[in-house]
Enzyme design. Structure first.
Site, PDB file in Angstrom:
ATOM      1  N   HIS A 281       0.853  -1.191   0.000  1.00 57.89           N
ATOM      2  CA  HIS A 281       0.000   0.000   0.000  1.00 57.89           C
ATOM      3  C   HIS A 281       0.888   1.240   0.000  1.00 57.89           C
ATOM      4  O   HIS A 281       2.110   1.159   0.122  1.00 57.89           O
ATOM      5  CB  HIS A 281      -0.892   0.009   1.253  1.00 57.89           C
ATOM      6  CG  HIS A 281      -0.106   0.127   2.525  1.00 57.89           C
ATOM      7  ND1 HIS A 281       0.622  -0.931   3.050  1.00 57.89           N
ATOM      8  CD2 HIS A 281       0.101   1.171   3.369  1.00 57.89           C
ATOM      9  CE1 HIS A 281       1.232  -0.548   4.155  1.00 57.89           C
ATOM     10  NE2 HIS A 281       0.931   0.734   4.368  1.00 57.89           N
TER      11      HIS A 281
ATOM     12  N   ASP B 280       0.932   5.297   1.855  1.00 54.33           N
ATOM     13  CA  ASP B 280       0.382   5.864   3.080  1.00 54.33           C
ATOM     14  C   ASP B 280      -0.540   7.063   2.874  1.00 54.33           C
ATOM     15  O   ASP B 280      -1.314   7.391   3.769  1.00 54.33           O
ATOM     16  CB  ASP B 280       1.525   6.266   4.034  1.00 54.33           C
ATOM     17  CG  ASP B 280       2.159   5.057   4.698  1.00 54.33           C
ATOM     18  OD1 ASP B 280       1.512   3.996   4.740  1.00 54.33           O
ATOM     19  OD2 ASP B 280       3.312   5.168   5.170  1.00 54.33           O
TER      20      ASP B 280
ATOM     21  N   HIS C 151       4.722   0.001  -0.180  1.00 46.30           N
ATOM     22  CA  HIS C 151       5.454  -0.844   0.763  1.00 46.30           C
ATOM     23  C   HIS C 151       4.501  -1.788   1.481  1.00 46.30           C
ATOM     24  O   HIS C 151       3.279  -1.611   1.449  1.00 46.30           O
ATOM     25  CB  HIS C 151       6.208   0.006   1.787  1.00 46.30           C
ATOM     26  CG  HIS C 151       5.299   0.909   2.585  1.00 46.30           C
ATOM     27  ND1 HIS C 151       4.832   2.115   2.099  1.00 46.30           N
ATOM     28  CD2 HIS C 151       4.741   0.771   3.824  1.00 46.30           C
ATOM     29  CE1 HIS C 151       4.053   2.678   3.004  1.00 46.30           C
ATOM     30  NE2 HIS C 151       3.971   1.886   4.050  1.00 46.30           N
TER      31      HIS C 151
ATOM     32  N   ARG D 261       6.566  -9.414  16.400  1.00 45.11           N
ATOM     33  CA  ARG D 261       7.332  -8.310  15.803  1.00 45.11           C
ATOM     34  C   ARG D 261       6.747  -7.001  16.303  1.00 45.11           C
ATOM     35  O   ARG D 261       5.557  -6.733  16.100  1.00 45.11           O
ATOM     36  CB  ARG D 261       7.237  -8.395  14.281  1.00 45.11           C
ATOM     37  CG  ARG D 261       7.870  -7.262  13.481  1.00 45.11           C
ATOM     38  CD  ARG D 261       7.382  -7.406  12.050  1.00 45.11           C
ATOM     39  NE  ARG D 261       8.053  -6.577  11.084  1.00 45.11           N
ATOM     40  CZ  ARG D 261       7.692  -5.337  10.754  1.00 45.11           C
ATOM     41  NH1 ARG D 261       6.671  -4.755  11.381  1.00 45.11           N
ATOM     42  NH2 ARG D 261       8.342  -4.677   9.810  1.00 45.11           N
TER      43      ARG D 261
END
Length: 549
Positions: free
Chosen positions: A421, A423, A493, A503
């Site tokens: 996507h 931002d 990204h 994570r």
């Protein structure tokens, strides 16, 4: 799907996804349908597709594959369909019209004024067909420079197949809309030099289809502007042929004239990237000691990208990780959804204000909660300095997030932790566009991710081309590592699947527009000011008056 009509279900899902490429759940539905028996062979059909847009997209794909014969066929087909749909669009303007700015209850025009008013509104509607035909279904904004691009692609495609007269006609057609385009002006001279001696270059004119179209378009514009003055309504001619929609590829300048180091068959200028409304700069000071520069934009194969290490110490990473376990809630920051991007992971989050609130209440160490605030401010200053921004960078959203692989759901995973996507715009890989319109956070200008750990498997951060497939850079998270980049379509990204462990990172989005400052950040600033004041008061109370003597 409840009727077991799988093919129609796939078509409906695909049609919806073409208009809403940011809709992750529908993307997952399509993948689920594909994996069902027999669905792999189904042809995905977009029921709302416009023929001229489909032909144009096919032309671009053939062009990029250097299949110029097929590219010409598709672009010519696209133009025939475009002008046919333009006639249909204009015909549909013949019905009742309403200008939104008119107050119709108080409308007291005479018969002649009312007739003139109506026909001017019809004319404005017809004039806007340019925008209508350049807009994909489900989108609000048109493809930039759409109609001229057909002729830009065709001029080089015809050149490559040796049809220099047609190449010249298309180049001259493009100049009708962009008469000062230096590249195409050079191309015109070059194509003319390739003509047979028996052909007079002056006799080759711009394509008649576009010449007639432009003549009508300019006349309409003059009529509308004149009528606006006489009838008293406001009208501003839009820029229908925005120049930054131009191609930037090795085929843009076939002649190589006046271009140092260029070959006859083209200069490698890189792929088209979306326009950024500011000067691109990078390489400013990192402000803090111990921070290690790793890669810049060029080394990361992109625009406005930087990778840094040691932004956090090992001790700070451990402290933040400890805070995360005490303040995070499942679905926080994701409208309560426990798995907003993939059903194979659990998402937990917390804002900086929530951390400070928990610290003030004693539910987590206040020092650790404040660390979250301080390191996000540190990241903001680094981004502002490194990209050499002329104005203040404000927080748009601050979010600590952990992704945990769900046991028993990791076998044969083919999805991402976070799909590809951008931002601040809606990435549309099919159209090679990124639409700056709702529900995208169009006000975001820069993004940063500050990693807290590496004791997990998978979870690499990846940049891709606008096709959302071609990976240009892959980054393995670790304590203190920070990746930052501009937030637009130049930087698609995502995050690879986290297949084992948890994570954690601090995600930061910034804006140059103070109107879109993060409200919780302003409140967090106030909390910090109160804490500092209280600390100052305690310090003053602890002073022995005798020490002042």
């Amino acid at each position: 799907m409840t009727l077991n009509q799988l093919e129609k279900a796939v078509e409906a899902a695909h049609t919806f996804f073409m208009a809403n490429p940011e809709h992750m759940e529908m993307q997952q539905n399509i993948e689920n349908y594909r994996t069902m028996a027999g669905v792999e062979a189904l042809h995905l059909v977009d029921r709302e597709a416009k023929p001229h847009l489909e032909s144009y997209s096919a032309g671009v794909k053939h062009y990029e594959a250097d299949d110029f014969e097929l590219a010409i066929k598709c672009f010519e087909q696209a133009l025939r369909e475009y002008f046919s749909e333009d006639m249909e669009c204009r015909a549909l303007c013949g019905g009742p019209q309403r200008f939104e700015e008119y107050e119709y209850l108080g409308y007291k025009a005479g018969l002649y004024e009312a007739i003139a008013d109506h026909y001017m509104q019809v004319l404005v509607c017809q004039h806007e067909c340019v925008r209508e035909l350049a807009t994909r279904p489900g989108r609000l904004s048109p493809i930039e420079n759409f109609l001229p691009l057909h002729y830009d692609y065709l001029q080089f495609a015809y050149y490559r197949v040796g049809e220099y007269v047609k190449a010249l006609e298309c180049a001259k057609a493009y100049l009708l809309l962009h008469p000062d385009d230096e590249d195409v002006l050079v191309n015109v001279d070059y194509y003319e030099s390739l003509l047979d001696d028996s052909v007079d270059p002056a006799s080759i004119e711009a394509r008649e289809d576009l010449a007639m179209f432009v003549k009508r378009h300019k006349l309409e514009s003059e009529l509308i502007k004149s009528a606006a003055e006489g009838l008293g309504f406001s009208y501003t001619e839009p820029n229908y042929w925005i120049r930054y929609g131009g191609r930037q590829d090795e085929n843009r300048i076939p002649s190589g004239v006046n271009v140092e180091g260029a070959e006859v068959h083209g200069l490698s200028m890189g792929k088209k990237s979306p326009k950024i409304d500011r000067d691109l700069r990078e390489g400013g000071p990192l402000l803090y000691e111990n921070i290690t520069f790793v890669y810049n934009s060029e080394q990361l194969n992109g625009t406005q990208r930087v990778l840094l290490d040691n932004v956090l110490s090992e001790e700070q990473c451990r402290e933040l990780h400890s805070v995360a376990s005490g303040i995070m809630l499942v679905g926080d920051g994701y409208r309560g959804k426990t798995s907003p991007h993939t059903p194979n992971e659990k998402f937990e989050g917390a804002t900086v204000l929530k951390a400070l609130k928990f610290g003030y209440e004693g539910r987590v160490p206040l020092k650790s909660a404040r660390l979250f605030y301080d390191i996000s401010e540190k990241a903001r200053k680094i981004v502002e300095s490194y990209f050499m921004l002329n104005s203040t960078l404000y927080f748009s959203y601050t979010h600590m997030v952990c992704r945990t692989a769900l046991s028993g759901q990791q076998d044969r995973r083919n999805d991402l932790s976070h799909p590809i996507h951008a931002d601040n715009c809606l990435l549309d890989p099919e159209a090679n566009e990124c639409w700056k319109e709702p529900p995208a956070y169009t006000f975001r200008d820069y993004s940063a991710l500050l990693y807290m750990n590496d004791d997990f498997e998978g979870g690499e951060f990846i940049f891709t081309e606008m096709d959302a497939k071609t990976v240009t850079a892959s980054i393995k998270p670790k304590c203190g590592r920070m990746i930052s980049f501009s937030s637009g379509g130049e930087n698609p990204h995502g995050v690879k699947a986290v297949t084992k462990g948890q994570r954690c990172a601090v995600a930061l989005w910034f804006t140059l527009d103070p109107l879109y400052r993060e409200l919780e950040r302003i409140q967090a600033d106030e909390v910090i000011a109160i804490l500092d004041q209280e600390q100052q008061g305690k310090h003053e109370l602890s002073i022995n008056p005798k020490d002042e003597l």
